[in-house]
Design a protein around this motif. Structure first.
Motif, PDB file in Angstrom:
ATOM      1  N   ASP A  33       0.829  -1.217   0.000  1.00 32.97           N
ATOM      2  CA  ASP A  33       0.000   0.000   0.000  1.00 32.97           C
ATOM      3  C   ASP A  33       0.861   1.265   0.000  1.00 32.97           C
ATOM      4  OD1 ASP A  33      -2.323  -1.480  -0.020  1.00 32.97           O
ATOM      5  OD2 ASP A  33      -2.500  -1.514   2.161  1.00 32.97           O
ATOM      6  N   GLY A  34       1.949   1.239  -0.776  1.00 32.10           N
ATOM      7  CA  GLY A  34       2.754   2.438  -0.986  1.00 32.10           C
ATOM      8  C   GLY A  34       3.768   2.749   0.090  1.00 32.10           C
ATOM      9  N   SER A  35       3.951   1.867   1.107  1.00 36.29           N
ATOM     10  CA  SER A  35       4.924   2.189   2.144  1.00 36.29           C
ATOM     11  C   SER A  35       5.436   0.906   2.794  1.00 36.29           C
ATOM     12  CB  SER A  35       4.322   3.104   3.217  1.00 36.29           C
ATOM     13  OG  SER A  35       3.314   2.409   3.945  1.00 36.29           O
ATOM     14  N   TYR A  36       6.635   1.026   3.372  1.00 41.02           N
ATOM     15  CA  TYR A  36       7.209  -0.027   4.213  1.00 41.02           C
ATOM     16  C   TYR A  36       7.608   0.618   5.536  1.00 41.02           C
ATOM     17  CZ  TYR A  36      10.481  -3.322   6.249  1.00 41.02           C
ATOM     18  OH  TYR A  36      11.115  -4.174   7.103  1.00 41.02           O
ATOM     19  N   ASN A  37       7.246  -0.020   6.648  1.00 43.96           N
ATOM     20  CA  ASN A  37       7.571   0.516   7.969  1.00 43.96           C
ATOM     21  C   ASN A  37       8.007  -0.643   8.843  1.00 43.96           C
ATOM     22  OD1 ASN A  37       7.906   2.116  10.177  1.00 43.96           O
ATOM     23  ND2 ASN A  37       5.740   2.416  10.589  1.00 43.96           N
ATOM     24  N   GLY A  38       9.296  -0.714   9.163  1.00 44.26           N
ATOM     25  CA  GLY A  38       9.778  -1.810   9.978  1.00 44.26           C
ATOM     26  C   GLY A  38      11.264  -1.684  10.258  1.00 44.26           C
ATOM     27  N   ILE A  82       9.657   3.792   4.388  1.00 43.41           N
ATOM     28  CA  ILE A  82       9.909   4.120   2.983  1.00 43.41           C
ATOM     29  C   ILE A  82       8.567   4.314   2.287  1.00 43.41           C
ATOM     30  CG2 ILE A  82      11.004   3.346   0.839  1.00 43.41           C
ATOM     31  CD1 ILE A  82      12.731   1.486   2.575  1.00 43.41           C
ATOM     32  N   PHE A  83       8.463   5.352   1.470  1.00 41.98           N
ATOM     33  CA  PHE A  83       7.269   5.629   0.686  1.00 41.98           C
ATOM     34  C   PHE A  83       7.617   5.451  -0.792  1.00 41.98           C
ATOM     35  CE2 PHE A  83       7.081   8.078   4.569  1.00 41.98           C
ATOM     36  CZ  PHE A  83       5.813   7.769   5.058  1.00 41.98           C
ATOM     37  N   SER A  84       6.964   4.497  -1.452  1.00 41.83           N
ATOM     38  CA  SER A  84       7.258   4.228  -2.866  1.00 41.83           C
ATOM     39  C   SER A  84       6.077   3.511  -3.496  1.00 41.83           C
ATOM     40  CB  SER A  84       8.521   3.370  -3.002  1.00 41.83           C
ATOM     41  OG  SER A  84       8.728   2.987  -4.339  1.00 41.83           O
ATOM     42  N   SER A  85       5.894   3.738  -4.799  1.00 38.49           N
ATOM     43  CA  SER A  85       4.847   3.035  -5.544  1.00 38.49           C
ATOM     44  C   SER A  85       5.341   1.697  -6.081  1.00 38.49           C
ATOM     45  CB  SER A  85       4.363   3.920  -6.711  1.00 38.49           C
ATOM     46  OG  SER A  85       5.444   4.224  -7.588  1.00 38.49           O
ATOM     47  N   GLU A  86       6.641   1.400  -5.902  1.00 35.20           N
ATOM     48  CA  GLU A  86       7.175   0.122  -6.354  1.00 35.20           C
ATOM     49  C   GLU A  86       6.732  -1.007  -5.419  1.00 35.20           C
ATOM     50  OE1 GLU A  86       8.881  -0.286  -9.126  1.00 35.20           O
ATOM     51  OE2 GLU A  86       8.825   1.829  -9.596  1.00 35.20           O
ATOM     52  N   ALA A  87       6.686  -2.238  -5.962  1.00 35.18           N
ATOM     53  CA  ALA A  87       6.285  -3.388  -5.150  1.00 35.18           C
ATOM     54  C   ALA A  87       7.380  -3.804  -4.184  1.00 35.18           C
ATOM     55  CB  ALA A  87       5.902  -4.569  -6.055  1.00 35.18           C
ATOM     56  N   GLU A  88       8.644  -3.539  -4.521  1.00 33.60           N
ATOM     57  CA  GLU A  88       9.749  -3.878  -3.654  1.00 33.60           C
ATOM     58  C   GLU A  88      10.883  -2.880  -3.882  1.00 33.60           C
ATOM     59  OE1 GLU A  88      10.670  -7.841  -4.738  1.00 33.60           O
ATOM     60  OE2 GLU A  88      11.673  -7.298  -6.602  1.00 33.60           O
TER      61      GLU A  88
END
Length: 680
Positions: A33-38, A82-88
Motif C-alpha cells: 500500500d505504498g509504504s514499508y515501515n519496519g 519508505i514511501f514508494s509506488s514500487e512493489a519492492e
C-alpha cells in the motif's frame, strides 16, 4: 493447531570485522500500500551510508522519500519508513557488526523450547500411531482368509482386460454428454427437447422450406433498414477510415503543447505530437520546439570527429589509447603545463633543495668544529705575545727540548765546516713529509690567500651580525622549534610561482594571492555566509532541516500568506481531462465528479502493475449518503469490461463483475436446432 504455524527464521548475525572495515549490506523489502515501515535486519548502522533504490546493487531509480528512527531503549537498532509506488525496494547500508541482545537470546530460547515441545508431541503421536498399526496388523493376520478360498472367489469375478471400470464408464458417458447443459445431459431430456419427434430433422426441413430467405438489411417480417440509416450511409465518403483516408483536410488544424513530456506510446495525435515537441525543445534548449538550436548535431559531430589527442589548434581534445592527450607549450600564466615543464621545475626544485642541504651541512660542520672567533682586542693582545712556535731556519721561535739536548751534545766549533754551495737533488731522499716543489706548484701556492687577507676576512666575519652558538645551544633551540611545529620559512618561495602565499596583518591570505576562480569574503559583500552548523538546523541528524519537518505537519488553515483564491490552470472544456494514477482507489476519487483515469489492474486492489486499464469513475454525490462509487474498467489489451462498486472511503475496489458481450450470451427461451448446432 500443532506447532509450528510457520518456520522460525533467524538472520545471520555479524561479528565485528577483524579487518576494521564495515560490512556492506543490501536488504530487499516488500512495499505494501505504498509504504514499508519496519526494522532493518542488522544493528549499529551508519545512517549516512543508507541508500534506497528500486533495483538491486544501486540500480534503478534512487528513492529519497524515507525516514530513519532510533528506538530510545535499543539505540543500536534502526527503524526505517519508505514511501514508494514500487512493489519492492532495495536498501543498502554499512555496519561494523551486530549487537547481540537479550531479545535475540530469548527468541532463540523460545524457538528451541517450541521445537522440543513439537518433537515430544510428534513422538507421542507417532508412538500411538505405531501401536495402533501394530494392533491392526495382528488383527488382520488373525482374520485373513484361506488362500484357496480367495483364489476360488477370484475366479468368479470379471476379467479386468474385458470389463470397463467405473472411471472408464463415467468417461465414456461424459464423452457422449460433452459440454451439454444440465437440462440436456440425458437422452430423455434431449427427446423432450425434440418434442419426442423421431424424424425431427425431416420436420425441421419441411418447416424451413416454408420460410422466406434471410436478406441482409431485412428482418423476417418487417423492413428495418430505415431512411435515416440510408441517409447516414450516403453521407460517408468512400473508403472512409481506411489507410490514406485521413488527409490534411479531414484532420484539420491541430494545436500541440511542448510543455508536457510523453508518458506513453499510445495517445491522441495532439498528445503524441506534443510529446515529440517537448523532446525537441529539451534537445535544442530553445524557448519552444520551433526554435532552431544555435549549433546543429551535424556541427557537433564534425567537432567530435575532428577531436585529436595531439596539440592541434582549434580542435577538441580527446585522450589516446593510453588515456593521454597533448597540449601546446604554455605561454600564459594560467596555461596547462606539460610534463616537460613540470619536470624542469621539479629538477630545479630538487637542485635548490640539494644546494640548501649542502649549505646547511657545511654550516653544521663549521658550527661543530673547534674554530672560535675573537674580538679585535683579543687578537691584538694575543699578537703582542711572544711566539710559541718552534724555531725554524727562517723564523725565530722556541727551541724544543730535543734540539736543546742535541745542541748541548755538540762540541764547540764542531760545525766549522765549509758546505758546498749547491747540492744535486739526487742526494736528497724524499719521504711523506718531505717533497720537492716545482716552480709551478710554488706559484700556485703563492696565489692562495695570504695570512693578512685571511685575517681580514676573519675580522669582517667576527664583526658582522652572525653569531655562532655551541652544539648544546643548537640542540636546545632545535628541540623548541620541533615542539612548536615550526619550519623555517623559505623566503625565496614566498609569493612565487609554485610557492606559497604569505598571510597579512590579520592572519589572512591577501586578495591578490587568491585565484580569480575563487570568491573572496569582500567580494561576497552582503550575501551572507554559511555560519549555521548542522547541529543547529538538523538537531535530530535525520538529513532534513528541522523547520522543513515542522512545515510538513502544518495544516492548510495554518499556512499564512496564502492567496484567498487561485487562478485555474488552462484546460480544455471540450473533452474530459484524464488522470494518470496506476493504483487509484475509491478513497482517491473526487467526490461529486466523474473521472477518466489511466490505471492498472493490479492497482485496483493493491500495487500497480503493467496490465493497463481505462477507468471511468462515477462518484457524483459529495458524501457517502449518495451511495457507492461506480467504476467501469476497460482492459487495454483484451476486450474485457469490469464493473467495480465500493464505498467512497474504501482502499480497495474489491472483486468486479465482468460484463458480457451480446455475441457471448445464450438467448433465453426455446432454442432451435440450428442454434444448438451453432448455425445461427
Amino acid at each position: 493447531m500443532a506447532y509450528p504455524n510457520k518456520i522460525d527464521v533467524f538472520y545471520e548475525r555479524l561479528n565485528k570485522n577483524p579487518t576494521g572495515n564495515p560490512y556492506v549490506i543490501e536488504e530487499q523489502l516488500k512495499v505494501i500500500d505504498g509504504s514499508y515501515n519496519g526494522p532493518l535486519r542488522h544493528d549499529n548502522i551508519n545512517n549516512q551510508t543508507i541508500r534506497v533504490y528500486t533495483g538491486p546493487r544501486l540500480t534503478g531509480e534512487q528513492i529519497t522519500n524515507w525516514t530513519i528512527s532510533v528506538p530510545s531503549n535499543t539505540p543500536w537498532r534502526r527503524l526505517i519508513r519508505i514511501f514508494s509506488s514500487e512493489a519492492e525496494v532495495y536498501v543498502t547500508y554499512e555496519t561494523p557488526g551486530d549487537t547481540v541482545e537479550a531479545d535475540d537470546v530469548n527468541e532463540l530460547q523460545t524457538a528451541v523450547t517450541s521445537t522440543q515441545i513439537e518433537v515430544e508431541r510428534y513422538k507421542s503421536s507417532n508412538d500411538s500411531l505405531v501401536s495402533d498399526t501394530r494392533q491392526r496388523l495382528e488383527t488382520a493376520e488373525r482374520s485373513k482368509s484361506d488362500q484357496t478360498y480367495v483364489d476360488s472367489q477370484l475366479l468368479t469375478k470379471a476379467d479386468k482386460a474385458t470389463t470397463y471400470t467405473r472411471e472408464q464408464t463415467d468417461a465414456r458417458i461424459q464423452s457422449v454428454i460433452g459440454a451439454a447443459p444440465d437440462a440436456l445431459d440425458t437422452l430423455q431430456e434431449i427427446a423432450e427437447a425434440l418434442n419426442n419427434d423421431p424424424d425431427f430433422a425431416g420436420t425441421m426441413t419441411t418447416q424451413l422450406a416454408s420460410k422466406v430467405d434471410k436478406v441482409i438489411g431485412k428482418g423476417l417480417s418487417t423492413e428495418d433498414y430505415t431512411t435515416v440509416e440510408q441517409t447516414k450511409l450516403a453521407g460517408i465518403a468512400a473508403r472512409a477510415g481506411t489507410s490514406g483516408s485521413a488527409t490534411d483536410a479531414v484532420i484539420g488544424n491541430r494545436t500541440i503543447s511542448d510543455t508536457t513530456a510523453a508518458i506513453s506510446d499510445t495517445g491522441t495525435l495532439s498528445g503524441l505530437l506534443g510529446g515529440l515537441a517537448h523532446a525537441m525543445k529539451a534537445i535544442t534548449g530553445g524557448a519552444n520546439w520551433r526554435s532552431l538550436p544555435s549549433i546543429t548535431l551535424e556541427v557537433i559531430k564534425t567537432l567530435l570527429d575532428e577531436a585529436t589527442h595531439v596539440a592541434t589548434a582549434g580542435t577538441l581534445l580527446k585522450r589516446d589509447g593510453s588515456g593521454r592527450a597533448k597540449v601546446a607549450a604554455p605561454a600564459a600564466a594560467d596555461d596547462i603545463a606539460r610534463k616537460a615543464e613540470v619536470d624542469t621545475v621539479a629538477t630545479a626544485v630538487a637542485s635548490a633543495i640539494d644546494k640548501a642541504d649542502n649549505a646547511q651541512s657545511e654550516l653544521n660542520i663549521h658550527i661543530e668544529d673547534g674554530v672560535r672567533h675573537l674580538s679585535s682586542a683579543e687578537r691584538n693582545s694575543w699578537n703582542a705575545k711572544a711566539s710559541t712556535a718552534i724555531v725554524t731556519s727562517a723564523t725565530s721561535g722556541l727551541m724544543s727540548a730535543v734540539d736543546k739536548t742535541k745542541l748541548d751534545g755538540v762540541a764547540s766549533g764542531a760545525n766549522n765546516y765549509t758546505h758546498p754551495v749547491n747540492h744535486p737533488p739526487s742526494i736528497i731522499t724524499q719521504d711523506a713529509g718531505n717533497r720537492f716543489v716545482s716552480d709551478v706548484e710554488k706559484a700556485n701556492w703563492n696565489s692562495k690567500e695570504t695570512i693578512t687577507g685571511a685575517q681580514s676576512k676573519v675580522d669582517s666575519h667576527a664583526n658582522d651580525a652572525v653569531r655562532h652558538i655551541t652544539a648544546a645551544e643548537r640542540t636546545t633551540w632545535n628541540a623548541k622549534q620541533a615542539a612548536l611545529g615550526f619550519t623555517p620559512e623559505n623566503v625565496s618561495r614566498r609569493g612565487a610561482a609554485n610557492g606559497y602565499a604569505e598571510l597579512d596583518a590579520v592572519g589572512k591570505i591577501p586578495d591578490n594571492r587568491i585565484s580569480s576562480t575563487f570568491v573572496t569574503q569582500s567580494q561576497l559583500g552582503g550575501a551572507g555566509y554559511g555560519d549555521m552548523t548542522k547541529s543547529v538546523y538538523d538537531t535530530n541528524d535525520n538529513g532534513k532541516i528541522d523547520a522543513a519537518e515542522a512545515a510538513d505537519t502544518v495544516p492548510w488553515l495554518g499556512v499564512s500568506g496564502k492567496p484567498a483564491t487561485f487562478a485555474p490552470n488552462a484546460h480544455d472544456h471540450a473533452r474530459l481531462q484524464r488522470i494518470d494514477d496506476r493504483d487509484r482507489k475509491p478513497v482517491d476519487t473526487v467526490k461529486g465528479y466523474a473521472e477518466a483515469v489511466f490505471t492498472s489492474l493490479g492497482g485496483m486492489t493493491g500495487g500497480s502493475n503493467s496490465v493497463y486499464q481505462d477507468m471511468l469513475v462515477l462518484n457524483t454525490y459529495t458524501d457517502s449518503s449518495g451511495g457507492l462509487v461506480n467504476a467501469l474498467v476497460f482492459d487495454k489489451s483484451t476486450m474485457t469490461i469490469r464493473h467495480y462498486q465500493a464505498t467512497q472511503g474504501a482502499t480497495s475496489w474489491g472483486s468486479p463483475k465482468i460484463l458480457a458481450y451480446a455475441d457471448n450470451v445464450i438467448h433465453k427461451g426455446a432454442l432451435t436446432w440450428a442454434q444448438l448446432r451453432g448455425d445461427a
